[in-house]
Design an enzyme around this catalytic site. Sequence first.
Site, PDB file in Angstrom:
ATOM      1  N   SER A   1       0.792  -1.237   0.000  1.00  0.00           N
ATOM      2  CA  SER A   1       0.000   0.000   0.000  1.00  0.00           C
ATOM      3  C   SER A   1       0.823   1.285   0.000  1.00  0.00           C
ATOM      4  O   SER A   1       0.262   2.361  -0.193  1.00  0.00           O
ATOM      5  CB  SER A   1      -0.945   0.018   1.194  1.00  0.00           C
ATOM      6  OG  SER A   1      -2.038  -0.799   0.912  1.00  0.00           O
TER       7      SER A   1
ATOM      8  N   LYS B   1       0.368   3.415  -2.925  1.00  0.00           N
ATOM      9  CA  LYS B   1      -0.805   4.304  -3.065  1.00  0.00           C
ATOM     10  C   LYS B   1      -0.403   5.783  -2.995  1.00  0.00           C
ATOM     11  O   LYS B   1      -1.095   6.637  -3.540  1.00  0.00           O
ATOM     12  CB  LYS B   1      -1.839   3.975  -1.978  1.00  0.00           C
ATOM     13  CG  LYS B   1      -2.435   2.568  -2.126  1.00  0.00           C
ATOM     14  CD  LYS B   1      -3.282   2.172  -0.919  1.00  0.00           C
ATOM     15  CE  LYS B   1      -3.809   0.751  -1.029  1.00  0.00           C
ATOM     16  NZ  LYS B   1      -4.498   0.295   0.201  1.00  0.00           N
TER      17      LYS B   1
ATOM     18  N   TYR C   1      -4.029  -2.556 -10.039  1.00  0.00           N
ATOM     19  CA  TYR C   1      -3.832  -2.257  -8.611  1.00  0.00           C
ATOM     20  C   TYR C   1      -2.910  -3.299  -7.950  1.00  0.00           C
ATOM     21  O   TYR C   1      -1.998  -2.946  -7.197  1.00  0.00           O
ATOM     22  CB  TYR C   1      -5.210  -2.211  -7.929  1.00  0.00           C
ATOM     23  CG  TYR C   1      -5.167  -2.241  -6.430  1.00  0.00           C
ATOM     24  CD1 TYR C   1      -4.743  -1.140  -5.698  1.00  0.00           C
ATOM     25  CD2 TYR C   1      -5.535  -3.397  -5.730  1.00  0.00           C
ATOM     26  CE1 TYR C   1      -4.695  -1.177  -4.309  1.00  0.00           C
ATOM     27  CE2 TYR C   1      -5.489  -3.446  -4.352  1.00  0.00           C
ATOM     28  CZ  TYR C   1      -5.062  -2.346  -3.642  1.00  0.00           C
ATOM     29  OH  TYR C   1      -4.998  -2.387  -2.277  1.00  0.00           O
TER      30      TYR C   1
ATOM     31  N   TYR D   1      -4.620   3.406   8.023  1.00  0.00           N
ATOM     32  CA  TYR D   1      -5.963   2.852   8.159  1.00  0.00           C
ATOM     33  C   TYR D   1      -6.589   3.259   9.493  1.00  0.00           C
ATOM     34  O   TYR D   1      -6.465   4.403   9.912  1.00  0.00           O
ATOM     35  CB  TYR D   1      -5.937   1.320   7.999  1.00  0.00           C
ATOM     36  CG  TYR D   1      -5.150   0.896   6.803  1.00  0.00           C
ATOM     37  CD1 TYR D   1      -5.548   1.295   5.527  1.00  0.00           C
ATOM     38  CD2 TYR D   1      -3.997   0.129   6.924  1.00  0.00           C
ATOM     39  CE1 TYR D   1      -4.821   0.934   4.415  1.00  0.00           C
ATOM     40  CE2 TYR D   1      -3.267  -0.230   5.814  1.00  0.00           C
ATOM     41  CZ  TYR D   1      -3.680   0.181   4.573  1.00  0.00           C
ATOM     42  OH  TYR D   1      -2.959  -0.175   3.479  1.00  0.00           O
TER      43      TYR D   1
ATOM     44  N   VAL E   1       1.154  -3.836   3.758  1.00  0.00           N
ATOM     45  CA  VAL E   1       1.118  -5.142   4.433  1.00  0.00           C
ATOM     46  C   VAL E   1       2.358  -5.999   4.155  1.00  0.00           C
ATOM     47  O   VAL E   1       2.492  -7.081   4.701  1.00  0.00           O
ATOM     48  CB  VAL E   1      -0.171  -5.954   4.121  1.00  0.00           C
ATOM     49  CG1 VAL E   1      -1.389  -5.290   4.719  1.00  0.00           C
ATOM     50  CG2 VAL E   1      -0.334  -6.218   2.639  1.00  0.00           C
TER      51      VAL E   1
END
Length: 306
Positions: A61, A64, A188, A240, A258
Site C-alpha cells: 500500500s 498508493k 492495482y 488505516y 502489508v
Amino acid sequence: MQELLNNIVAELAEETERGKVADYIPQLAHVDPSQFAISLATVEGERFSAGCATTPFSIQSISKVFTLTIALGKLGDALWSKVGREPSGDPFNSIVQLEHEGGKPRNPFINAGAIAVVDAIMMGHEPKETLGEILSFVRYIADDNSICFDHQVAASEMQHKDRNASLAHFMKAFGHLRHDVDKVIGTYFHQCAIAMSCEQLAHAGLFLASDGVNRPSNLRVVSPQRARRINSLMMMCGHYDASGEFAFRVGLPGKSGVGGGILAIAPGRGSLAVWSPGLDKYGNSLLGTRALEMFAQRTGWSVFGH
Ligand code: GLU
C-alpha cells in the site's frame, strides 16, 4: 544519525514479539519475519541506512502514495469527485462505509480509494500502459531503473482477489468506476507488487520532504502545496484505522503496507523507510512503527515538536 539507526536496529534485534506476516497474500507468507531495515535520505543529500536496507520487499500500500501523486498530476482537484480525503476509521479492506456513502471511498489510501485512483489514472490507456507509467514514475523519483514488479506477488493477489474485486464491483455498481473490474484490480495488484528496498523507498519519498522537489536532481515533481496535501493525507489516513495511533506515537506523515514497510516523511528534513515484515492487528508493521517512534523521540523530528 548513523549511530542512531545502528542503535535502533540493535535494540529491536532483541525483540521476540515481531508481529505476524500477512498470509492472506500467500506469496507474502513466505517472507522471513526476522529481517529488519531502516534508511534515511535527507534533503541535504545525505544517506544513512542500517539492517538489510538493500533487500527488496513488496511495498504494497505504500504504492498508493505514488499513484495518488500521478492521479493528482493528471486530474488535479477533479480527483476529489472520485475519492474523499477523510480518515475512514475502518480496516483497509472494509466495504461498510462504501454502502453508506454511495460508493465513493473515504480516502485514496484505503483499498477502495486506491482502486478508484488507479481507475482514474487508466483513463484513455491500456492497463499495460498504465503499469508502465506507474513504474516509470517510481523509477524516476527513486532515481533507480532497476526497480520492478514482483509478478509472483501480483499473481498471488489475483488468485485471492475476491475481497478487492468486491470493493471494485461495489463501486462500479454506484457508477464510481469506469473500467473493467479485472483490469482495474489487476493494475492495482501490480502497483502493490512493486518491490523496493528501504534505500530506494527513502529516496523515492524525498520529494515529499522537500516541498515537492526531487533530490539530488532538484527537479520539481509536484508543487509545494501538493506535497503538503499529500503529507496531510498520509498523516490522517496512512495507517488505516490506526492512523490516529501512528500520529500519536510518531507524529510524522506515514504510509504503511502489508509487506511490512512504512514510508515516513519529516518535512524539510528527510524521508525515512523502515521494513519489518511482521504486522500488528491493523496490518501495520509492528517493529517498523516502533522504530519510527524511537527515531522521532530521539531526534525530535516529529511535525508536532519534541
Ligand atoms: N495489496 C494489498 C491489498 O489489497 C494492499 C494492502 C496493504 O498494503 O495495506 O490487500
